[in-house]
Motif scaffolding. Structure first.
Motif, PDB file in Angstrom:
ATOM      1  N   LEU A  38       0.737  -1.213  -0.097  1.00 25.48           N
ATOM      2  CA  LEU A  38       0.034   0.075   0.106  1.00 25.48           C
ATOM      3  C   LEU A  38       0.954   1.248   0.008  1.00 25.48           C
ATOM      4  O   LEU A  38       2.127   1.281   0.487  1.00 25.48           O
ATOM      5  N   SER A  39       0.369   2.273  -0.650  1.00 24.66           N
ATOM      6  CA  SER A  39       1.112   3.636  -0.606  1.00 24.66           C
ATOM      7  C   SER A  39      -0.005   4.673  -0.630  1.00 24.66           C
ATOM      8  O   SER A  39      -1.145   4.272  -0.948  1.00 24.66           O
ATOM      9  N   LEU A  40       0.413   5.989  -0.510  1.00 23.92           N
ATOM     10  CA  LEU A  40      -0.411   7.132  -0.561  1.00 23.92           C
ATOM     11  C   LEU A  40       0.110   7.907  -1.598  1.00 23.92           C
ATOM     12  O   LEU A  40       1.242   8.052  -1.744  1.00 23.92           O
ATOM     13  N   VAL A  41      -0.650   8.520  -2.367  1.00 23.66           N
ATOM     14  CA  VAL A  41      -0.432   9.676  -3.405  1.00 23.66           C
ATOM     15  C   VAL A  41      -1.124  10.699  -2.631  1.00 23.66           C
ATOM     16  O   VAL A  41      -2.229  10.823  -1.912  1.00 23.66           O
ATOM     17  N   TYR A  42      -0.713  11.929  -3.246  1.00 20.24           N
ATOM     18  CA  TYR A  42      -1.230  13.308  -2.587  1.00 20.24           C
ATOM     19  C   TYR A  42      -1.564  14.288  -3.782  1.00 20.24           C
ATOM     20  O   TYR A  42      -0.758  14.568  -4.310  1.00 20.24           O
ATOM     21  N   GLN A  43      -2.738  14.419  -3.734  1.00 23.45           N
ATOM     22  CA  GLN A  43      -3.281  15.696  -4.639  1.00 23.45           C
ATOM     23  C   GLN A  43      -3.455  16.857  -4.062  1.00 23.45           C
ATOM     24  O   GLN A  43      -4.142  17.367  -3.126  1.00 23.45           O
ATOM     25  N   PRO A  44      -2.527  17.772  -4.558  1.00 25.32           N
ATOM     26  CA  PRO A  44      -2.582  19.321  -4.107  1.00 25.32           C
ATOM     27  C   PRO A  44      -4.146  19.791  -4.167  1.00 25.32           C
ATOM     28  O   PRO A  44      -4.989  19.561  -5.101  1.00 25.32           O
ATOM     29  N   GLN A  45      -4.320  20.758  -3.317  1.00 30.00           N
ATOM     30  CA  GLN A  45      -5.666  21.747  -3.281  1.00 30.00           C
ATOM     31  C   GLN A  45      -5.098  22.969  -2.995  1.00 30.00           C
ATOM     32  O   GLN A  45      -4.283  23.564  -2.657  1.00 30.00           O
ATOM     33  N   TYR A  46      -5.982  23.883  -3.899  1.00 30.98           N
ATOM     34  CA  TYR A  46      -5.815  25.227  -3.994  1.00 30.98           C
ATOM     35  C   TYR A  46      -6.825  26.192  -3.468  1.00 30.98           C
ATOM     36  O   TYR A  46      -7.711  25.690  -3.557  1.00 30.98           O
ATOM     37  N   SER A  47      -6.459  27.429  -2.786  1.00 32.09           N
ATOM     38  CA  SER A  47      -7.316  28.272  -2.498  1.00 32.09           C
ATOM     39  C   SER A  47      -7.614  29.068  -3.584  1.00 32.09           C
ATOM     40  O   SER A  47      -6.567  29.565  -4.298  1.00 32.09           O
ATOM     41  N   LEU A  48      -8.820  29.645  -4.220  1.00 31.04           N
ATOM     42  CA  LEU A  48      -8.986  30.441  -5.198  1.00 31.04           C
ATOM     43  C   LEU A  48      -8.968  31.690  -4.858  1.00 31.04           C
ATOM     44  O   LEU A  48      -8.492  32.403  -5.941  1.00 31.04           O
ATOM     45  N   VAL A  49      -9.028  32.331  -3.576  1.00 33.89           N
ATOM     46  CA  VAL A  49      -8.897  33.931  -3.394  1.00 33.89           C
ATOM     47  C   VAL A  49      -7.435  34.143  -3.692  1.00 33.89           C
ATOM     48  O   VAL A  49      -7.208  35.177  -4.462  1.00 33.89           O
ATOM     49  N   ASP A  50      -6.446  33.510  -3.285  1.00 36.84           N
ATOM     50  CA  ASP A  50      -5.017  33.713  -3.410  1.00 36.84           C
ATOM     51  C   ASP A  50      -4.224  32.866  -4.455  1.00 36.84           C
ATOM     52  O   ASP A  50      -3.089  33.009  -4.483  1.00 36.84           O
ATOM     53  N   GLN A  51      -4.914  31.929  -4.920  1.00 37.60           N
ATOM     54  CA  GLN A  51      -4.327  31.042  -5.792  1.00 37.60           C
ATOM     55  C   GLN A  51      -3.166  30.082  -5.231  1.00 37.60           C
ATOM     56  O   GLN A  51      -2.068  29.815  -5.766  1.00 37.60           O
ATOM     57  N   SER A  56       6.635  16.367  -2.560  1.00 35.94           N
ATOM     58  CA  SER A  56       7.407  17.118  -1.674  1.00 35.94           C
ATOM     59  C   SER A  56       8.254  18.272  -2.771  1.00 35.94           C
ATOM     60  O   SER A  56       8.404  19.462  -2.543  1.00 35.94           O
ATOM     61  N   GLU A  57       8.519  17.702  -3.866  1.00 34.87           N
ATOM     62  CA  GLU A  57       9.262  18.611  -4.939  1.00 34.87           C
ATOM     63  C   GLU A  57       8.242  19.766  -5.365  1.00 34.87           C
ATOM     64  O   GLU A  57       8.334  20.914  -5.532  1.00 34.87           O
ATOM     65  N   PHE A  58       7.084  19.430  -5.456  1.00 33.76           N
ATOM     66  CA  PHE A  58       6.082  20.244  -6.007  1.00 33.76           C
ATOM     67  C   PHE A  58       5.648  21.280  -5.058  1.00 33.76           C
ATOM     68  O   PHE A  58       5.447  22.554  -5.349  1.00 33.76           O
ATOM     69  N   ILE A  59       5.784  20.840  -3.498  1.00 27.51           N
ATOM     70  CA  ILE A  59       5.774  21.916  -2.369  1.00 27.51           C
ATOM     71  C   ILE A  59       6.712  22.661  -2.629  1.00 27.51           C
ATOM     72  O   ILE A  59       6.720  24.264  -2.476  1.00 27.51           O
ATOM     73  N   GLN A  60       8.160  22.201  -3.010  1.00 27.94           N
ATOM     74  CA  GLN A  60       9.221  23.541  -2.972  1.00 27.94           C
ATOM     75  C   GLN A  60       8.766  24.385  -4.217  1.00 27.94           C
ATOM     76  O   GLN A  60       9.408  25.520  -4.031  1.00 27.94           O
ATOM     77  N   GLN A  61       8.415  23.851  -5.381  1.00 22.71           N
ATOM     78  CA  GLN A  61       8.493  24.729  -6.587  1.00 22.71           C
ATOM     79  C   GLN A  61       7.300  25.942  -6.197  1.00 22.71           C
ATOM     80  O   GLN A  61       7.265  26.904  -6.450  1.00 22.71           O
ATOM     81  N   SER A  81      -2.770  19.348 -10.614  1.00 26.47           N
ATOM     82  CA  SER A  81      -1.859  18.443 -10.419  1.00 26.47           C
ATOM     83  C   SER A  81      -2.699  16.879 -10.297  1.00 26.47           C
ATOM     84  O   SER A  81      -3.906  16.830  -9.402  1.00 26.47           O
ATOM     85  N   LYS A  82      -2.212  16.020 -10.863  1.00 24.33           N
ATOM     86  CA  LYS A  82      -2.542  14.645 -10.640  1.00 24.33           C
ATOM     87  C   LYS A  82      -2.164  14.314  -9.069  1.00 24.33           C
ATOM     88  O   LYS A  82      -1.369  15.118  -8.598  1.00 24.33           O
ATOM     89  N   PRO A  83      -2.838  13.152  -8.496  1.00 25.72           N
ATOM     90  CA  PRO A  83      -2.091  12.802  -7.152  1.00 25.72           C
ATOM     91  C   PRO A  83      -0.820  12.416  -7.461  1.00 25.72           C
ATOM     92  O   PRO A  83      -0.491  11.600  -8.483  1.00 25.72           O
ATOM     93  N   LEU A  84       0.141  13.040  -6.612  1.00 25.57           N
ATOM     94  CA  LEU A  84       1.390  12.586  -6.638  1.00 25.57           C
ATOM     95  C   LEU A  84       2.330  11.782  -5.410  1.00 25.57           C
ATOM     96  O   LEU A  84       1.686  11.775  -4.411  1.00 25.57           O
ATOM     97  N   PRO A  85       3.203  10.764  -5.846  1.00 22.95           N
ATOM     98  CA  PRO A  85       3.724   9.901  -4.797  1.00 22.95           C
ATOM     99  C   PRO A  85       4.500  10.977  -3.833  1.00 22.95           C
ATOM    100  O   PRO A  85       4.880  12.106  -4.359  1.00 22.95           O
TER     101      PRO A  85
END
Ligand code: C2E
Ligand code: CA
Ligand code: CA
Ligand code: CA
Length: 278
Positions: free
Chosen positions: A39-52, A270-275, A261-265
């Motif tokens: 089993l593993s988890l993937v993580y899909q980003p969630q965005y606020s629309l007010v401040d993107q 973590s790379e996505f967050i840094q970007q 984004s698609k759900p990410l491993p």
């Protein structure tokens, strides 16, 4: 006619048999999935629309089996629910998702939240509240950075117990979102009886949002109702810029979908967050 009728019947039973056999094999394999690290988890980003801004992730479960390959959660979650395995699997999901969130917080991204799916079977477990408390305490993340996604059916089954459970979870700072909102059969009266945080607009309403005026009317109604009740809204399954723009126009608070984004491993997340957040 009788002959072909019988043939149809035997085809039907052969299909059923195959389906049943696969389910039994999958269920047996699933029993060992946790111990075998499948089993593993993937993580899909969630965005606020007010401040993107990226503000969090939804944890989604994946199962890779040597013989069956990648099995879709749409197939194995129902099996896990019927066999009761969902309780142990769900506990693994909670622990793993919170561990990941703690790692991101410890790297300096303390603004991030984690949304975790809960099956209605888990929701019925007497020790759920205690388990969640302990897991949060152990991980060290603040409870208000954690959101549990439950479905309307989880609340409809035993409303009095569900109210007590949700009230308790909310009192300790956790957030509660209603997943797949609008697709269940329960009444709207629970919206005032349950101390909820957020409505998650189901992707079936988002898919044809630009073409279908009924979908647009439903989404508009959900967003307005939520705003009047002091609830946030998040739209899921957002794939295009046009869908996003219309959702902003309708006053939706947050968005999740392939458009961002698609759900990410974990590593890619973590790379996505840094970007996104440097
Ligand atoms: P869900 O909670 O409604 O999750 C949303 C599903 O939509 C996910 O499918 C996600 O990958 C997919 N999705 C996200 N963005 C888009 C998009 O822009 N377009 C389209 N077409 N799809 C998008 P996934 O990961 O296959 O999960 C399916 C379902 O399995 C979930 O639906 C949820 O009900 C269940 N599930 C997944 N993980 C867990 C878990 O840890 N626990 C429980 N109880 N259920 C889970
Ligand atoms: Ca969900
Ligand atoms: Ca959903
Ligand atoms: Ca869904």
């Amino acid at each position: 006619a009788k002959e072909s009728g019988r043939n149809r019947y035997s085809f039907f039973t052969a299909d059923m048999q195959q389906f049943h056999t696969r389910n039994l094999l999958l269920e047996n394999a699933l029993r060992r999935a946790i111990d075998r690290n499948q089993l593993s988890l993937v993580y899909q980003p969630q965005y606020s629309l007010v401040d993107q801004q990226l503000f969090g992730f939804e944890a989604l479960l994946r199962w890779h089996h040597d013989d069956f390959g990648q099995v879709s959660p749409a197939e194995f979650i129902p099996l896990a629910e019927r066999s009761g395995l969902i309780v142990a699997i769900g506990e693994w999901v909670i622990i793993t998702a919170l561990q990941q969130l703690a790692q991101w917080h410890n790297s300096g991204y303390r603004q991030l939240n984690m949304a975790i799916n809960l099956s209605s079977i888990q929701f019925r477990q007497e020790n759920l509240q205690q388990f969640v408390y302990n897991a949060i305490e152990f991980s060290g993340v603040p409870a208000n950075c954690v959101e549990l996604e439950i479905t309307e059916s989880a609340m409809a089954e035993q409303p009095e117990k569900a109210i007590a459970l949700i009230t308790g979870l909310r009192a300790s700072g956790l957030n509660i979102a209603i997943d797949d909102f609008g697709t269940g059969y329960s009444s709207l009266s629970y919206l005032k009886r349950f101390a909820l945080t957020k409505l998650k607009i189901d992707q079936s309403f988002v898919r044809d949002l630009l073409k279908n005026s009924q979908d647009k009317a439903i989404v508009r109604a959900i967003i307005n109702m939520a705003a009047n009740l002091g609830l946030k809204t998040i739209a899921e399954g957002v794939e295009t810029e046009q869908q996003r723009d219309l959702l902003i126009q309708l006053g939706c608070d947050e968005i999740q979908g392939y458009y961002y984004s698609k759900p990410l491993p974990a590593g890619q997340a973590s790379e996505f967050i840094q970007q996104q957040l440097q």
